[in-house]
Design a protein around this motif. Structure first.
Motif, PDB file in Angstrom:
ATOM      1  N   LYS A 173       0.918  -1.110   0.192  1.00 36.68           N
ATOM      2  CA  LYS A 173      -0.192   0.088  -0.007  1.00 36.68           C
ATOM      3  C   LYS A 173       0.884   1.374  -0.029  1.00 36.68           C
ATOM      4  CE  LYS A 173      -4.148   0.220   2.041  1.00 36.68           C
ATOM      5  NZ  LYS A 173      -5.035   0.351   1.066  1.00 36.68           N
ATOM      6  N   ASN A 174       0.641   2.099  -0.964  1.00 39.19           N
ATOM      7  CA  ASN A 174       1.605   3.251  -1.161  1.00 39.19           C
ATOM      8  C   ASN A 174       1.228   4.149  -0.184  1.00 39.19           C
ATOM      9  OD1 ASN A 174       3.418   4.663  -2.204  1.00 39.19           O
ATOM     10  ND2 ASN A 174       2.192   5.761  -3.734  1.00 39.19           N
ATOM     11  N   ASN A 175       1.723   4.129   1.255  1.00 36.52           N
ATOM     12  CA  ASN A 175       1.382   4.878   2.335  1.00 36.52           C
ATOM     13  C   ASN A 175       2.565   5.600   2.884  1.00 36.52           C
ATOM     14  OD1 ASN A 175       0.698   6.135   4.645  1.00 36.52           O
ATOM     15  ND2 ASN A 175      -0.763   4.685   5.341  1.00 36.52           N
ATOM     16  N   ILE A 183       1.252  -2.019   7.545  1.00 32.63           N
ATOM     17  CA  ILE A 183       0.026  -1.364   8.192  1.00 32.63           C
ATOM     18  C   ILE A 183      -1.021  -2.377   7.914  1.00 32.63           C
ATOM     19  CG2 ILE A 183       0.796   0.960   7.661  1.00 32.63           C
ATOM     20  CD1 ILE A 183      -1.004   0.856   5.223  1.00 32.63           C
ATOM     21  N   LYS A 184      -1.875  -2.093   8.935  1.00 27.93           N
ATOM     22  CA  LYS A 184      -3.552  -3.042   8.718  1.00 27.93           C
ATOM     23  C   LYS A 184      -4.469  -2.326   8.329  1.00 27.93           C
ATOM     24  CE  LYS A 184      -5.758  -6.712  11.431  1.00 27.93           C
ATOM     25  NZ  LYS A 184      -5.631  -7.353  12.570  1.00 27.93           N
ATOM     26  N   ASP A 185      -5.214  -2.617   7.373  1.00 32.62           N
ATOM     27  CA  ASP A 185      -6.369  -1.907   6.727  1.00 32.62           C
ATOM     28  C   ASP A 185      -7.402  -3.049   6.330  1.00 32.62           C
ATOM     29  OD1 ASP A 185      -7.951  -0.286   5.641  1.00 32.62           O
ATOM     30  OD2 ASP A 185      -7.020   0.385   3.656  1.00 32.62           O
ATOM     31  N   ILE A 189      -3.146  -7.192   5.857  1.00 31.51           N
ATOM     32  CA  ILE A 189      -1.838  -6.648   6.206  1.00 31.51           C
ATOM     33  C   ILE A 189      -1.174  -6.404   4.948  1.00 31.51           C
ATOM     34  CG2 ILE A 189       0.624  -7.244   6.964  1.00 31.51           C
ATOM     35  CD1 ILE A 189      -1.490  -7.249   9.345  1.00 31.51           C
ATOM     36  N   TYR A 190      -0.859  -4.965   4.886  1.00 31.39           N
ATOM     37  CA  TYR A 190       0.059  -4.691   3.728  1.00 31.39           C
ATOM     38  C   TYR A 190       1.389  -4.124   3.991  1.00 31.39           C
ATOM     39  CZ  TYR A 190      -4.609  -3.989   1.446  1.00 31.39           C
ATOM     40  OH  TYR A 190      -5.988  -4.541   1.251  1.00 31.39           O
ATOM     41  N   ALA A 191       2.228  -4.243   3.073  1.00 27.76           N
ATOM     42  CA  ALA A 191       3.493  -3.717   3.151  1.00 27.76           C
ATOM     43  C   ALA A 191       3.753  -2.245   2.599  1.00 27.76           C
ATOM     44  CB  ALA A 191       4.608  -4.391   2.472  1.00 27.76           C
ATOM     45  N   THR A 192       4.501  -1.559   3.275  1.00 25.47           N
ATOM     46  CA  THR A 192       4.818  -0.143   2.828  1.00 25.47           C
ATOM     47  C   THR A 192       5.987   0.181   2.289  1.00 25.47           C
ATOM     48  OG1 THR A 192       5.914   0.626   4.957  1.00 25.47           O
ATOM     49  CG2 THR A 192       3.575   0.576   5.330  1.00 25.47           C
TER      50      THR A 192
END
Length: 302
Positions: A173-175, A183-185, A189-192
């Motif tokens: 996730k492009n955060n 991060i958790k959305d 679970i997503y990698a940053t």
């Protein structure tokens, strides 16, 4: 008690203590280190490295100390050159200055482990197959030619193998505002970009090790000397990065100096059967070349 064991104990005590203090200072400022403070920290790291070199002199004698200092200067000069690559990686993934410090922490810790494995393998290969020293020497000369022609270390994170493999295993996730690696959305679970930058930094360090470790092995085959000189050069990399990140482009002739050093140590390995170059002379040549390339860069800039 064996002196070698005591020196290993001293090495790990100094390194772990200094890393803890260094990480605490830089984390406190969240990457916003002023040039003066970064310069002070860099000087402390260099002084610590000199102190350890002095302890090697008293423990093992002049020759081992010279090997340590020569290896340290080679690795440190290559580390300065690598700042260009780290700047490009952080820029590509839009990592803020505050978060760059965290990525570099894990990058350095990973390098401490991986360099040890690389050095052990390299020394074992040379001891078992002496002819491989000629391959290492040729690799260094080839790398130097690539540097002189300007096509060395053109690392594009987009095409990094490890990054692309991880991307297929873990959704990204492009955060760029987040300061964590995951991060958790919506319970997923997503990698940053932080993780992406760390992966590319670690892979880049492996590429750098292909240059630097054979170069240091041309100076010494002693695991303790090679590893300690290597690690003391890279553990202060965070403070060095924050010192040089604003004006690293001023060292326009540094890459030429590094290329000359790689050619020198490469030829030293290739011709080792016929020509013996003392460690003291190697240290003088390496230091002079780096000093001249930095001075010429500053003079041309002014």
């Amino acid at each position: 008690m064996d002196i070698k064991f005591l020196m290993w104990l001293l090495f790990w005590t100094v390194v772990t203590t200094a890393l803890f203090i260094d990480f605490s200072i830089l984390n406190k400022h969240k990457g916003n280190i002023k040039t003066k403070k970064a310069a002070i920290i860099v000087c402390v790291w260099i002084s610590l490295s000199l102190f350890f070199g002095a302890s090697i002199y008293f423990a093992f004698g002049r020759e081992k100390a010279l090997e340590y200092f020569a290896g340290y200067v080679v690795e440190y000069s290559l580390s300065i050159d690598n700042m260009f690559v780290f700047l490009m990686i952080f820029s590509y993934f839009a990592i803020s200055k505050a978060n760059q410090s965290k990525v570099l922490i894990y990058g350095i810790l990973g390098a401490v482990i991986l360099r040890f494995l690389f050095i052990l393998i390299g020394i074992e290969l040379i001891n078992t197959f002496h002819w491989i020293i000629y391959i290492f020497g040729g690799l260094l000369v080839y790398t130097a030619i690539k540097i002189l022609y300007g096509n060395h270390k053109e690392i594009n994170p987009k095409y990094n193998i490890a990054y692309n493999i991880i991307k297929k295993l873990i959704p990204f996730k492009n955060n760029t505002e987040n300061n964590t690696f995951f991060i958790k959305d919506n319970k997923k679970i997503y990698a940053t970009p932080m993780l992406a930058a760390l992966i590319v930094v670690e892979m880049s360090d492996l590429i750098f090790a292909v240059d630097s470790i054979p170069a240091v092995l041309s100076i010494s085959k002693d695991t303790f000397i090679v590893y300690s000189s290597n690690i003391f050069a890279i553990i202060g990399l965070r403070s060095l990065y924050f010192l040089l990140s604003n004006f690293v482009s001023k060292f326009k002739f540094l890459h030429i100096g590094i290329a000359v050093i790689l050619i020198f140590v490469g030829l030293k390995m290739i011709l080792s059967r016929y020509v013996t170059i003392s460690t003291g002379l190697s240290l003088i040549v390496i230091t002079l070349v780096i000093g001249i390339s930095v001075l010429v860069s500053i003079r041309k800039k002014s």
